[in-house]
Each structure stands twice: as structure tokens, then as C-alpha cells.
Scaffold this motif. Sequence first.
Motif, PDB file in Angstrom:
ATOM      1  N   LEU A   1       0.939  -1.171  -0.001  1.00  0.00           N
ATOM      2  CA  LEU A   1      -0.114  -0.227  -0.089  1.00  0.00           C
ATOM      3  C   LEU A   1       0.894   1.140   0.031  1.00  0.00           C
ATOM      4  CD1 LEU A   1      -3.150   1.294   0.531  1.00  0.00           C
ATOM      5  CD2 LEU A   1      -2.171   1.472   2.931  1.00  0.00           C
ATOM      6  N   CYS A   2       0.310   1.826  -0.946  1.00  0.00           N
ATOM      7  CA  CYS A   2       1.333   3.531  -1.089  1.00  0.00           C
ATOM      8  C   CYS A   2       2.543   3.633  -1.311  1.00  0.00           C
ATOM      9  CB  CYS A   2       1.081   4.173   0.244  1.00  0.00           C
ATOM     10  SG  CYS A   2      -0.847   4.783   0.673  1.00  0.00           S
ATOM     11  N   GLN A   3       3.033   2.312  -1.907  1.00  0.00           N
ATOM     12  CA  GLN A   3       4.663   2.521  -2.368  1.00  0.00           C
ATOM     13  C   GLN A   3       4.394   2.995  -3.665  1.00  0.00           C
ATOM     14  OE1 GLN A   3       6.667  -1.227  -2.067  1.00  0.00           O
ATOM     15  NE2 GLN A   3       5.878  -1.677  -0.312  1.00  0.00           N
ATOM     16  N   LEU A   4       5.524   3.629  -4.310  1.00  0.00           N
ATOM     17  CA  LEU A   4       5.605   4.509  -5.146  1.00  0.00           C
ATOM     18  C   LEU A   4       4.831   3.825  -6.510  1.00  0.00           C
ATOM     19  CD1 LEU A   4       6.299   7.507  -6.493  1.00  0.00           C
ATOM     20  CD2 LEU A   4       8.596   6.367  -6.890  1.00  0.00           C
ATOM     21  N   ASP A   5       5.330   2.677  -6.824  1.00  0.00           N
ATOM     22  CA  ASP A   5       4.948   1.961  -8.009  1.00  0.00           C
ATOM     23  C   ASP A   5       3.638   1.215  -7.978  1.00  0.00           C
ATOM     24  OD1 ASP A   5       7.166   3.038  -9.553  1.00  0.00           O
ATOM     25  OD2 ASP A   5       8.518   1.478  -8.894  1.00  0.00           O
ATOM     26  N   SER A   6       3.042   1.259  -6.821  1.00  0.00           N
ATOM     27  CA  SER A   6       1.894   0.199  -6.263  1.00  0.00           C
ATOM     28  C   SER A   6       0.803   0.909  -7.136  1.00  0.00           C
ATOM     29  CB  SER A   6       1.817   0.021  -4.889  1.00  0.00           C
ATOM     30  OG  SER A   6       0.500  -0.700  -4.572  1.00  0.00           O
ATOM     31  N   THR A   7      -0.180   0.291  -7.307  1.00  0.00           N
ATOM     32  CA  THR A   7      -1.592   0.691  -7.823  1.00  0.00           C
ATOM     33  C   THR A   7      -2.642   0.825  -6.800  1.00  0.00           C
ATOM     34  OG1 THR A   7      -2.727  -1.599  -8.582  1.00  0.00           O
ATOM     35  CG2 THR A   7      -1.471  -0.289 -10.194  1.00  0.00           C
ATOM     36  N   LEU A   8      -1.963   0.247  -5.291  1.00  0.00           N
ATOM     37  CA  LEU A   8      -2.758   0.118  -4.169  1.00  0.00           C
ATOM     38  C   LEU A   8      -2.533   1.653  -3.393  1.00  0.00           C
ATOM     39  CD1 LEU A   8      -2.425  -3.326  -3.073  1.00  0.00           C
ATOM     40  CD2 LEU A   8      -3.977  -2.304  -4.870  1.00  0.00           C
ATOM     41  N   GLU A   9      -3.190   2.681  -3.755  1.00  0.00           N
ATOM     42  CA  GLU A   9      -3.115   4.120  -3.202  1.00  0.00           C
ATOM     43  C   GLU A   9      -3.765   4.314  -1.907  1.00  0.00           C
ATOM     44  OE1 GLU A   9      -2.299   7.277  -5.934  1.00  0.00           O
ATOM     45  OE2 GLU A   9      -2.326   5.726  -7.557  1.00  0.00           O
ATOM     46  N   GLY A  10      -3.429   5.221  -1.290  1.00  0.00           N
ATOM     47  CA  GLY A  10      -4.140   5.458   0.125  1.00  0.00           C
ATOM     48  C   GLY A  10      -5.665   5.722  -0.188  1.00  0.00           C
ATOM     49  N   HIS A  11      -5.941   6.702  -1.454  1.00  0.00           N
ATOM     50  CA  HIS A  11      -7.286   6.754  -1.965  1.00  0.00           C
ATOM     51  C   HIS A  11      -7.310   6.080  -3.345  1.00  0.00           C
ATOM     52  CE1 HIS A  11      -8.053   9.680   1.280  1.00  0.00           C
ATOM     53  NE2 HIS A  11      -9.048   9.585   0.806  1.00  0.00           N
ATOM     54  N   LEU A  12      -8.679   5.619  -3.718  1.00  0.00           N
ATOM     55  CA  LEU A  12      -8.568   5.000  -5.134  1.00  0.00           C
ATOM     56  C   LEU A  12      -7.976   5.707  -6.221  1.00  0.00           C
ATOM     57  CD1 LEU A  12     -12.432   3.682  -4.813  1.00  0.00           C
ATOM     58  CD2 LEU A  12     -10.202   2.513  -4.228  1.00  0.00           C
ATOM     59  N   SER A  13      -7.598   4.870  -7.064  1.00  0.00           N
ATOM     60  CA  SER A  13      -6.813   5.335  -8.193  1.00  0.00           C
ATOM     61  C   SER A  13      -7.204   4.418  -9.446  1.00  0.00           C
ATOM     62  CB  SER A  13      -5.233   5.372  -8.162  1.00  0.00           C
ATOM     63  OG  SER A  13      -4.649   5.603  -9.453  1.00  0.00           O
ATOM     64  N   PRO A  14      -7.439   4.961 -10.494  1.00  0.00           N
ATOM     65  CA  PRO A  14      -8.087   4.268 -11.602  1.00  0.00           C
ATOM     66  C   PRO A  14      -6.853   3.395 -12.324  1.00  0.00           C
ATOM     67  CG  PRO A  14      -8.511   6.234 -12.045  1.00  0.00           C
ATOM     68  CD  PRO A  14      -7.850   6.566 -10.819  1.00  0.00           C
ATOM     69  N   ARG A  15      -5.595   3.617 -11.601  1.00  0.00           N
ATOM     70  CA  ARG A  15      -4.475   2.983 -12.155  1.00  0.00           C
ATOM     71  C   ARG A  15      -4.711   1.269 -11.761  1.00  0.00           C
ATOM     72  NH1 ARG A  15       0.508   3.389 -10.708  1.00  0.00           N
ATOM     73  NH2 ARG A  15       0.258   4.275  -8.673  1.00  0.00           N
ATOM     74  N   ASN A  16      -5.522   1.248 -10.925  1.00  0.00           N
ATOM     75  CA  ASN A  16      -5.765  -0.181 -10.326  1.00  0.00           C
ATOM     76  C   ASN A  16      -6.894  -0.652 -11.347  1.00  0.00           C
ATOM     77  OD1 ASN A  16      -7.466  -2.460  -8.682  1.00  0.00           O
ATOM     78  ND2 ASN A  16      -5.329  -2.289  -7.856  1.00  0.00           N
ATOM     79  N   PRO A  17      -6.967  -1.677 -12.119  1.00  0.00           N
ATOM     80  CA  PRO A  17      -8.112  -2.207 -12.912  1.00  0.00           C
ATOM     81  C   PRO A  17      -9.396  -2.211 -12.341  1.00  0.00           C
ATOM     82  CG  PRO A  17      -6.695  -4.041 -12.539  1.00  0.00           C
ATOM     83  CD  PRO A  17      -6.137  -2.757 -11.892  1.00  0.00           C
ATOM     84  N   TRP A  18      -9.697  -2.279 -10.781  1.00  0.00           N
ATOM     85  CA  TRP A  18     -10.782  -2.608 -10.161  1.00  0.00           C
ATOM     86  C   TRP A  18     -11.632  -1.151 -10.028  1.00  0.00           C
ATOM     87  CZ3 TRP A  18     -13.599  -6.773 -10.381  1.00  0.00           C
ATOM     88  CH2 TRP A  18     -12.966  -7.829 -10.335  1.00  0.00           C
ATOM     89  N   VAL A  19     -10.565  -0.031 -10.105  1.00  0.00           N
ATOM     90  CA  VAL A  19     -11.299   1.149  -9.916  1.00  0.00           C
ATOM     91  C   VAL A  19     -11.694   1.753 -11.238  1.00  0.00           C
ATOM     92  CG1 VAL A  19     -10.777   3.364  -8.866  1.00  0.00           C
ATOM     93  CG2 VAL A  19      -9.795   1.390  -7.787  1.00  0.00           C
ATOM     94  N   PRO A  20     -12.843   2.136 -11.284  1.00  0.00           N
ATOM     95  CA  PRO A  20     -13.459   2.793 -12.968  1.00  0.00           C
ATOM     96  C   PRO A  20     -13.173   4.295 -13.005  1.00  0.00           C
ATOM     97  CG  PRO A  20     -15.400   2.332 -11.290  1.00  0.00           C
ATOM     98  CD  PRO A  20     -14.307   1.555 -10.536  1.00  0.00           C
ATOM     99  N   ALA A  21     -13.227   4.788 -11.647  1.00  0.00           N
ATOM    100  CA  ALA A  21     -13.141   6.369 -11.827  1.00  0.00           C
ATOM    101  C   ALA A  21     -12.337   6.764 -10.298  1.00  0.00           C
ATOM    102  CB  ALA A  21     -14.496   6.952 -12.054  1.00  0.00           C
ATOM    103  N   LEU A  22     -11.726   7.979 -10.410  1.00  0.00           N
ATOM    104  CA  LEU A  22     -11.169   8.357  -9.207  1.00  0.00           C
ATOM    105  C   LEU A  22     -12.166   8.938  -8.318  1.00  0.00           C
ATOM    106  CD1 LEU A  22      -8.248   9.015  -8.033  1.00  0.00           C
ATOM    107  CD2 LEU A  22      -8.699  11.402  -9.183  1.00  0.00           C
ATOM    108  N   THR A  23     -12.321   8.678  -6.987  1.00  0.00           N
ATOM    109  CA  THR A  23     -13.103   9.139  -6.078  1.00  0.00           C
ATOM    110  C   THR A  23     -12.203   9.474  -4.992  1.00  0.00           C
ATOM    111  OG1 THR A  23     -13.337   6.939  -4.980  1.00  0.00           O
ATOM    112  CG2 THR A  23     -15.042   7.603  -6.703  1.00  0.00           C
ATOM    113  N   GLY A  24     -13.079  10.154  -3.743  1.00  0.00           N
ATOM    114  CA  GLY A  24     -12.298  10.486  -2.834  1.00  0.00           C
ATOM    115  C   GLY A  24     -12.421  12.072  -2.376  1.00  0.00           C
ATOM    116  N   SER A  25     -12.706  12.833  -3.458  1.00  0.00           N
ATOM    117  CA  SER A  25     -13.079  13.866  -3.014  1.00  0.00           C
ATOM    118  C   SER A  25     -14.880  13.840  -2.726  1.00  0.00           C
ATOM    119  CB  SER A  25     -13.046  14.960  -4.448  1.00  0.00           C
ATOM    120  OG  SER A  25     -13.397  16.081  -4.129  1.00  0.00           O
TER     121      SER A  25
END
Length: 632
Positions: A115-139
Amino acid sequence: MTAHHASKDPGPHPAQVSASARVDAVVDPALPATAARLRAHVLRMTTRVGSGHPTSALSAAELVSALFFQQMRWDPSEPGGRDQDRFLLSKGNATPIFWAALHEAGALDEAPEILCQLDSTLEGHLSPRNPWVPALTGSLGQGLSIVNGMALANRFDGIDARLYCLLSDGECSEGAVWESAQFAAAQNLGAITALVDANGLQQSGPAPTATQPERLAERFRAFGWSAEVIDGHDLHAIVRALRPLDNAQPRALIARTVKGQGVSFLAGADGWHGKALSAEECEAALAEIQAPAQGVHITPRRVPVSPPPAVAPATTNPPTPPDQRGELTATRSGFGTALARAGARCKDLIVLDGDVRHSTKTNDFAAQHPERFIEAGIAEQNMIGTALGLAVSGKRPCVSSFAAFLSRGYDFLRMAANSRPPHLLVVGSHAGVSVGKDRPSQIGLEDIAMFRALDGATLLYPSDAVSAERLTEQALEQPGLTYLRTTRVKTPVLYGPGEPFPIGGSKTLIASEQDRLTLVAAGVAVSEALDAYVQLLESGVPTRVIDAYSIEPLDVETLLRAGRETAGLLVVEDHHLNGGLGDAVAARVGRQTRVFRLGVTGEPHYGTPAQLRRRQRLSNKAIEQAALAMAA
């Protein structure tokens, strides 16, 4: 435990729950252990990285475990499949519980430990860089509108699947939530279930409905939803409530939960928001969780799914219209003509308008393709979020409103740009003081600056109806977020019907080896610059005129060449002086050549387009005077 968590569960609202839904639900006996393991994953990953919102995630453990491991029909090996139930986390602070659920289901290629490593898609808030995330949320306040778009896309494609959106009770203070709730009910999006994690605590204290979660249910009912309050830690209550109802109403489940649930020193305690546990605290917390976590692992209710359909190319060779050079036509009309024509050949094109269709000229599309026109009403935030949901579901949405009103939805535009949608066209009409006799509140003067600040956005500003048509056709093909700026005032048609307008290009309308200066303009200012050219030529100052219709990307090569061959560039635009085309040109070529700017300053007044352009020093006479001063 605080008082509001200890209150008796009021249970489902009798008028909102069918008899079949009131019977006891059969809960998979492994669900309690699954919820405990999700909590353990959350604690380990947030402690390891030293950041995150563990208590916000812990309150949702039962909700997420019941959804992912008993209720939802999905395939953990197919993140792109649309014909399955889908989940969107609007409550961004709970992101660790989402990663934990995907990990527990075997859906992640990465372990939660990174989680939260530079090259990871597992970020502290959802990121569409991960294929399970269709769109950015968190705002906060945006997830429900995106789910609206996903549900509409399913309806267009005949996909029978449910969509779930997890919000927080504090998030429900955002007006955008209620824009989205009203829209979902009006569109009969009964496939949507909103789960509100009502843990009663925000970062700075109690949520507004902390002691009365029923008030949230009442609000959803007032907007046309089925709603009830449940105990968010009672798996039987959750599974029972999640049973789909046989009606067209969207559903809201207000789940009374405890922030930090599962760990005695965190449960209901203030002061832990956004605070990771120390290694020692984590060990103490895990000691409370380890025993409940022992149990049989369960797998989700798998359903075979297929990949999302590819977005079909939008354009074919359109019919060549008659040559209309010299006629007066508004660029908004050129956009409307091209949009309606594109609807006949692009079946994935969906148009959303914010109650101004007759002004933006989306009315022709609405008349010819009513099944793919969505009246979004006076709710720009939901309109943009819904368009993003359509875009990430394989549709080609076009959003249209006054340029001035798009500023209300700027945070949604920001999140849309960062979501990197395949295609999303936003069109802002009534731009610049050339709108004329409208109040200043209706005049878009900040929109170019807004979109220039969005990373990766394309920005187009046609000067006549022909360029508006050609640029609309290309904008529908352009990847990512594209903004097209149109005007109300009629301008002369400058180009023949077959003139090409490649994105990233420009048009040099007048040039000679004797040119002393270059006038750079876009939109309505191009006609004023051409008139100024005639006057300057009579004054013995030949000038070059460039139509910079593509602001982002900008035709830097042509501008640099003009800067080398003349004494400098004078940029003219019907936009605020700061942040517009002039700043774009100065930023890209200002080190190599002189750049001067004319733009709108101060608050515009009521008047005719010509009066306002004269007042703002954007008329051909004002351009001539500025150019003569440069040449002196």
C-alpha cells in the motif's frame, strides 16, 4: 461507546420494505471471520505505511464483507467485465477496506503490504491505475453521480446487474449527493443501492446526523428513494436489507456503525481520524481481532462475465455541406449540427445537457435521438459525474452547458480528468463578453484557464461554424477529456466546407514576407483580428494573422516561426486576461519571442457584443492601436 451508537436500531421503515425482505436472512457462517480478517488487513497495511484512515475503514467491515462475499455477483478475475454487479467507493477514506476485500477474494495481483508504495496501484485513496477502480473518487460527494452513469450505461446495453455505492454520513452534507439522488430517482435507476456508513464521526467531531441517522433515510425518501436504517454491524440485518426489491426505486441503506469498530480503544473514540496506529498499538489491536478472524475462507458469488464492449469509432466521412463563407453563423450552431449528424453514425454517443439545450444547440440531437439524450437539469455536478460514469462504461458522453456554469462542477471535472476516461467531451457555450446582453453571471470568462489547469485535457476554440463542426467531429474521437468552447454571437464563416482542422494545429490566415507583427487569436477574436489587419495594412504595418483554434495542444512550431519572422506576437482573446490563450502562448514560446496580450479585465457590463468588445479593448480598433504601439 458514544450515546448515538448505543441507541436502539429503529429498523426498516415499514412502508419501504416488502414482506419478503423482512424475513430473516441466511448469513454465510464464514462472514463474521471474513469481516475480522478485513479489519486485520486494514490495520496491518496502514500501520506498515504509517498513514491512512484505519478507523474509517473498520466501521465498514461488515458492510463490505456482506457485499463482496455473499450479495454481489462478480468474478474476481475479470475487473473489466460489465455484466456483473459493481461497487464504487465514494467514501474515499475507507479505501484500505476495499483493497482488503479484493485481496481476500483473490482479485489483486498485488499484496496489500505494498500500500502506498511509489509503483503500486494500491494507493491511499482509489486510483484508476488499479483495474478494479473505474473512476477516481475520494473528493467527497462524487461517487453516487458516477454510479448513476454506470447504471445508465447498463440500461442502454441491456445489462441486468446491480450497482453499489458506499458513502459516509458526513459526506452526505455535500449538495452533490442530493443532486445525484434526485437524478437517480427521476431516471428510475432501481439497480442502484447506496450504503451510507453512518459511524457518526467526522474528522473534527460528530456528523450532522450523528444522533439521528433516520434523518438521512427521510432525505433519501424525499428524493424518491426506498430507504431504511439498519444496524451496520449485524450481518443478518445487512444481508436481509441487501435483498433486491422488485421496484424501480433506487435504495439507500443507512447503516448505523461505530468508527473503529472491532478494536476496543478505537471504537467510537474521537481523535483517531486519519491516524495510523503505531506498531505496538497495532499488535494490541490485532490481538483483539485474531480470534474472531479464525474461520473458513469463502469465495464471492462468481458469475461468468465478458469484457466491456469496445467503443466504436465515431466518425465516418460526413457529407460535404455547401460553401457558406461570408455568412453569419454562431459556432454553437456549428457544434449542434455536427453533434446531431454524429448521433446517426455513433450509437455510443450520449448527450447530457443542463437545462439549456435550446441555447447550447443540443436540441437537434435531442429531437433526432431522444433515446440517447439525457436532460440532466440544473445540477451541473451530477451531470459531469454521470457523464464520467458513462465514459468508463464504454459510452461516448458529451456534456453541454453554459461555460460559466461549468465552474460549479470544476471539482468533478478535475476528478474526471484524473480518471483518464476513454472519451469525454465537455462543451461550454455563451463564452466571453461577446455573449452581449446577458448578465455578468451568465458570461464564461474563466473556462479556458479552468481546463488548461487539467492535466491531459484537450482544449479547442473554433472561430466559425465550419471549424466548430470539424472540431466537434474530432473531439468525439479524441481520447480523454476534451473541452470545446462555443459562442452565442454569430461570426462570419471563414473557411470552406472541406477545410481540415487537426487537433494541435492552427490556421495562418494571412502572411507575407513583409509582416512586422503577428496577431494570434481564437474564437470570436479572429474576426476582429482580420478587421484590424486591414486597418494596420492601411497604416503601413503588414501583419500576420493566426487562428489558434487548438489551445491545448498548441501549435508551438507555427508560433515560433511567426515569432522569428516578425517582431512579436499580440494575442487577443475574449477571456479573462489571466489563464487563457495569451498565457498558454507566453508559457510555450515567451522565452523565444515577445508576447503581448489583450483580454478581458474587470467585471463585464450589460451591452451589445460590439459595445462590450470596445469597452474591453478587444475591438479591431483597439487591436490596431495595440499593434501600432508594439511596432513603434
